[in-house]
Design a protein around this motif. Structure first.
Motif, PDB file in Angstrom:
ATOM      1  N   GLU A 128      -4.225   6.942   9.547  1.00  0.00           N
ATOM      2  CA  GLU A 128      -5.441   6.486  10.229  1.00  0.00           C
ATOM      3  C   GLU A 128      -5.615   7.296  11.509  1.00  0.00           C
ATOM      4  N   GLY A 129      -6.874   7.603  11.838  1.00  0.00           N
ATOM      5  CA  GLY A 129      -7.098   8.315  13.100  1.00  0.00           C
ATOM      6  C   GLY A 129      -8.271   9.247  13.003  1.00  0.00           C
ATOM      7  N   GLY A 130      -8.151  10.347  13.722  1.00  0.00           N
ATOM      8  CA  GLY A 130      -9.232  11.327  13.755  1.00  0.00           C
ATOM      9  C   GLY A 130      -8.772  12.552  14.492  1.00  0.00           C
ATOM     10  N   LYS A 131      -9.660  13.056  15.320  1.00  0.00           N
ATOM     11  CA  LYS A 131      -9.395  14.315  16.023  1.00  0.00           C
ATOM     12  C   LYS A 131      -8.033  14.330  16.717  1.00  0.00           C
ATOM     13  N   SER A 132      -7.696  13.205  17.376  1.00  0.00           N
ATOM     14  CA  SER A 132      -6.493  13.212  18.219  1.00  0.00           C
ATOM     15  C   SER A 132      -5.208  13.376  17.411  1.00  0.00           C
ATOM     16  N   ILE A 133      -5.197  12.960  16.141  1.00  0.00           N
ATOM     17  CA  ILE A 133      -3.948  13.113  15.379  1.00  0.00           C
ATOM     18  C   ILE A 133      -3.969  14.357  14.490  1.00  0.00           C
ATOM     19  N   CYS A 134      -5.051  15.141  14.580  1.00  0.00           N
ATOM     20  CA  CYS A 134      -5.158  16.296  13.685  1.00  0.00           C
ATOM     21  C   CYS A 134      -4.065  17.356  13.876  1.00  0.00           C
ATOM     22  N   PRO A 135      -3.555  17.569  15.102  1.00  0.00           N
ATOM     23  CA  PRO A 135      -2.436  18.513  15.225  1.00  0.00           C
ATOM     24  C   PRO A 135      -1.235  18.062  14.380  1.00  0.00           C
ATOM     25  N   ILE A 136      -1.013  16.749  14.309  1.00  0.00           N
ATOM     26  CA  ILE A 136       0.095  16.225  13.495  1.00  0.00           C
ATOM     27  C   ILE A 136      -0.219  16.386  12.008  1.00  0.00           C
ATOM     28  N   VAL A 137      -1.467  16.103  11.650  1.00  0.00           N
ATOM     29  CA  VAL A 137      -1.887  16.241  10.243  1.00  0.00           C
ATOM     30  C   VAL A 137      -1.678  17.691   9.790  1.00  0.00           C
ATOM     31  N   GLU A 138      -2.022  18.610  10.660  1.00  0.00           N
ATOM     32  CA  GLU A 138      -1.893  20.041  10.317  1.00  0.00           C
ATOM     33  C   GLU A 138      -0.445  20.386   9.984  1.00  0.00           C
ATOM     34  N   LYS A 139       0.470  19.875  10.791  1.00  0.00           N
ATOM     35  CA  LYS A 139       1.907  20.145  10.564  1.00  0.00           C
ATOM     36  C   LYS A 139       2.373  19.519   9.244  1.00  0.00           C
ATOM     37  N   ILE A 140       1.890  18.314   8.965  1.00  0.00           N
ATOM     38  CA  ILE A 140       2.314  17.632   7.733  1.00  0.00           C
ATOM     39  C   ILE A 140       1.804  18.406   6.516  1.00  0.00           C
ATOM     40  N   VAL A 141       0.534  18.829   6.586  1.00  0.00           N
ATOM     41  CA  VAL A 141      -0.046  19.597   5.468  1.00  0.00           C
ATOM     42  C   VAL A 141       0.702  20.921   5.314  1.00  0.00           C
ATOM     43  N   ASP A 142       1.022  21.536   6.440  1.00  0.00           N
ATOM     44  CA  ASP A 142       1.771  22.795   6.464  1.00  0.00           C
ATOM     45  C   ASP A 142       3.115  22.684   5.754  1.00  0.00           C
ATOM     46  N   ALA A 143       3.691  21.484   5.846  1.00  0.00           N
ATOM     47  CA  ALA A 143       4.993  21.254   5.226  1.00  0.00           C
ATOM     48  C   ALA A 143       4.858  20.997   3.722  1.00  0.00           C
ATOM     49  N   GLY A 144       3.620  21.015   3.222  1.00  0.00           N
ATOM     50  CA  GLY A 144       3.414  20.830   1.787  1.00  0.00           C
ATOM     51  C   GLY A 144       3.147  19.390   1.400  1.00  0.00           C
TER      52      GLY A 144
END
Ligand code: KIV
Length: 277
Positions: A128-144
């Motif tokens: 849940e979230g939006g712009k503010s958690i996107c740096p974390i989302v990016e890392k998670i996606v990066d990890a596959g």
């Protein structure tokens, strides 16, 4: 072999993947999603052909009887994810990341998302979230690890809102929700859940995004729909917001069965000889 001997082909059971959901959006085929927290329900949903099964932190309320989703712990979520993934062969299984399991830094967020995939065997996680958690989302996606975003009404923020009313009914908040959905797409989320917002806002988001939107209380323009299974089965009759359609009235049916069993045991009508050894 004569024509009549040819076995009827089983309905094609193509595994649902994030790519498949993307194809469904492009083809205009709606995505049907429901929640599960236990093995038998998950198996029934999968056999019925439900595309996406969410192991939601709504389990905290629906399964465990809490007032909010906040008390759900990682260990409890992992338990539910394990039993659900054990049952499912076709649907995409998405696990909710519990409250505070992805806010305390990249390392902990990655660790927890990884556990849901590796120990729980989930195929994606929802945040849940939006712009503010996107740096974390990016890392998670990066990890596959595929990520499903969740915008609009975010139940983990109930104490910030102070109410479960619809979100995005005013222009400023509507724009913020729109921006949050776009931000999820920009960092590689494969889809976005949109909860309890005006249908017109969900339509705007759905048109703007290339990734699929899955609505709950967000109207019919979304690329898919999700409901909490116990809600749509009419198990919890104390919760009936207008976005929940009762496809069954299981609370009534279960009460009837419990009362009949009680009566039969008291009257020594159960078990019968045929039910004994
Ligand atoms: O936890 C949950 O079940 C959810 C759905 C209601 C979308 O987040």
């Amino acid at each position: 072999m004569s024509h009549s001997d040819t076995p009827t082909p089983k309905r094609a059971r193509r595994k649902v993947t994030t790519l498949r959901l993307q194809e469904m959006k492009q083809a205009g085929e709606k995505i049907a999603a429901l929640t599960a927290y236990d093995y038998l329900t998950a198996r029934l949903l999968d056999d019925a052909g439900i595309d996406l099964i969410l192991v939601g932190d709504s389990a905290s309320m629906v399964f465990a009887g809490n007032d909010t989703t906040l008390p759900m712990k990682m260990e409890e979520m992992l338990y539910h994810v394990r039993v659900v993934t054990r049952a499912v062969t076709r649907a995409l299984v998405v696990a909710d990341m519990p409250f505070m399991s992805y806010h305390k830094g990249f390392e902990e967020a990655l660790h927890n998302a990884g556990r849901l995939m590796q120990d729980g065997m989930a195929e994606a996680v929802k945040l849940e979230g939006g712009k503010s958690i996107c740096p974390i989302v990016e890392k998670i996606v990066d990890a596959g690890i595929p990520v499903l975003g969740h915008v609009g009404l975010r139940p983990q923020s109930i104490h910030v809102y102070g109410t479960y009313r619809a979100r995005g009914t005013e222009a400023l908040e509507a724009q913020a929700i729109f921006d949050d959905a776009l931000a999820f797409e920009a960092v590689g989320a494969f889809g976005v859940v949109i909860e309890k917002v005006p249908a017109s806002l969900a339509e705007r988001i759905t048109r703007a995004l290339k990734i699929p939107t899955i609505g709950i209380g967000a109207g019919h323009h979304c690329d898919g729909q999700i409901l909490v299974t116990q809600d749509m089965l009419g198990v919890n009759t104390r919760f009936h917001p207008r976005f929940v359609r009762w496809y069954a009235r299981l609370a009534e049916e279960m009460s009837r069965a419990f009362q009949q069993y009680l009566k039969d045991v008291k009257a020594q009508e159960f078990p019968a000889d045929a039910e004994s050894y």
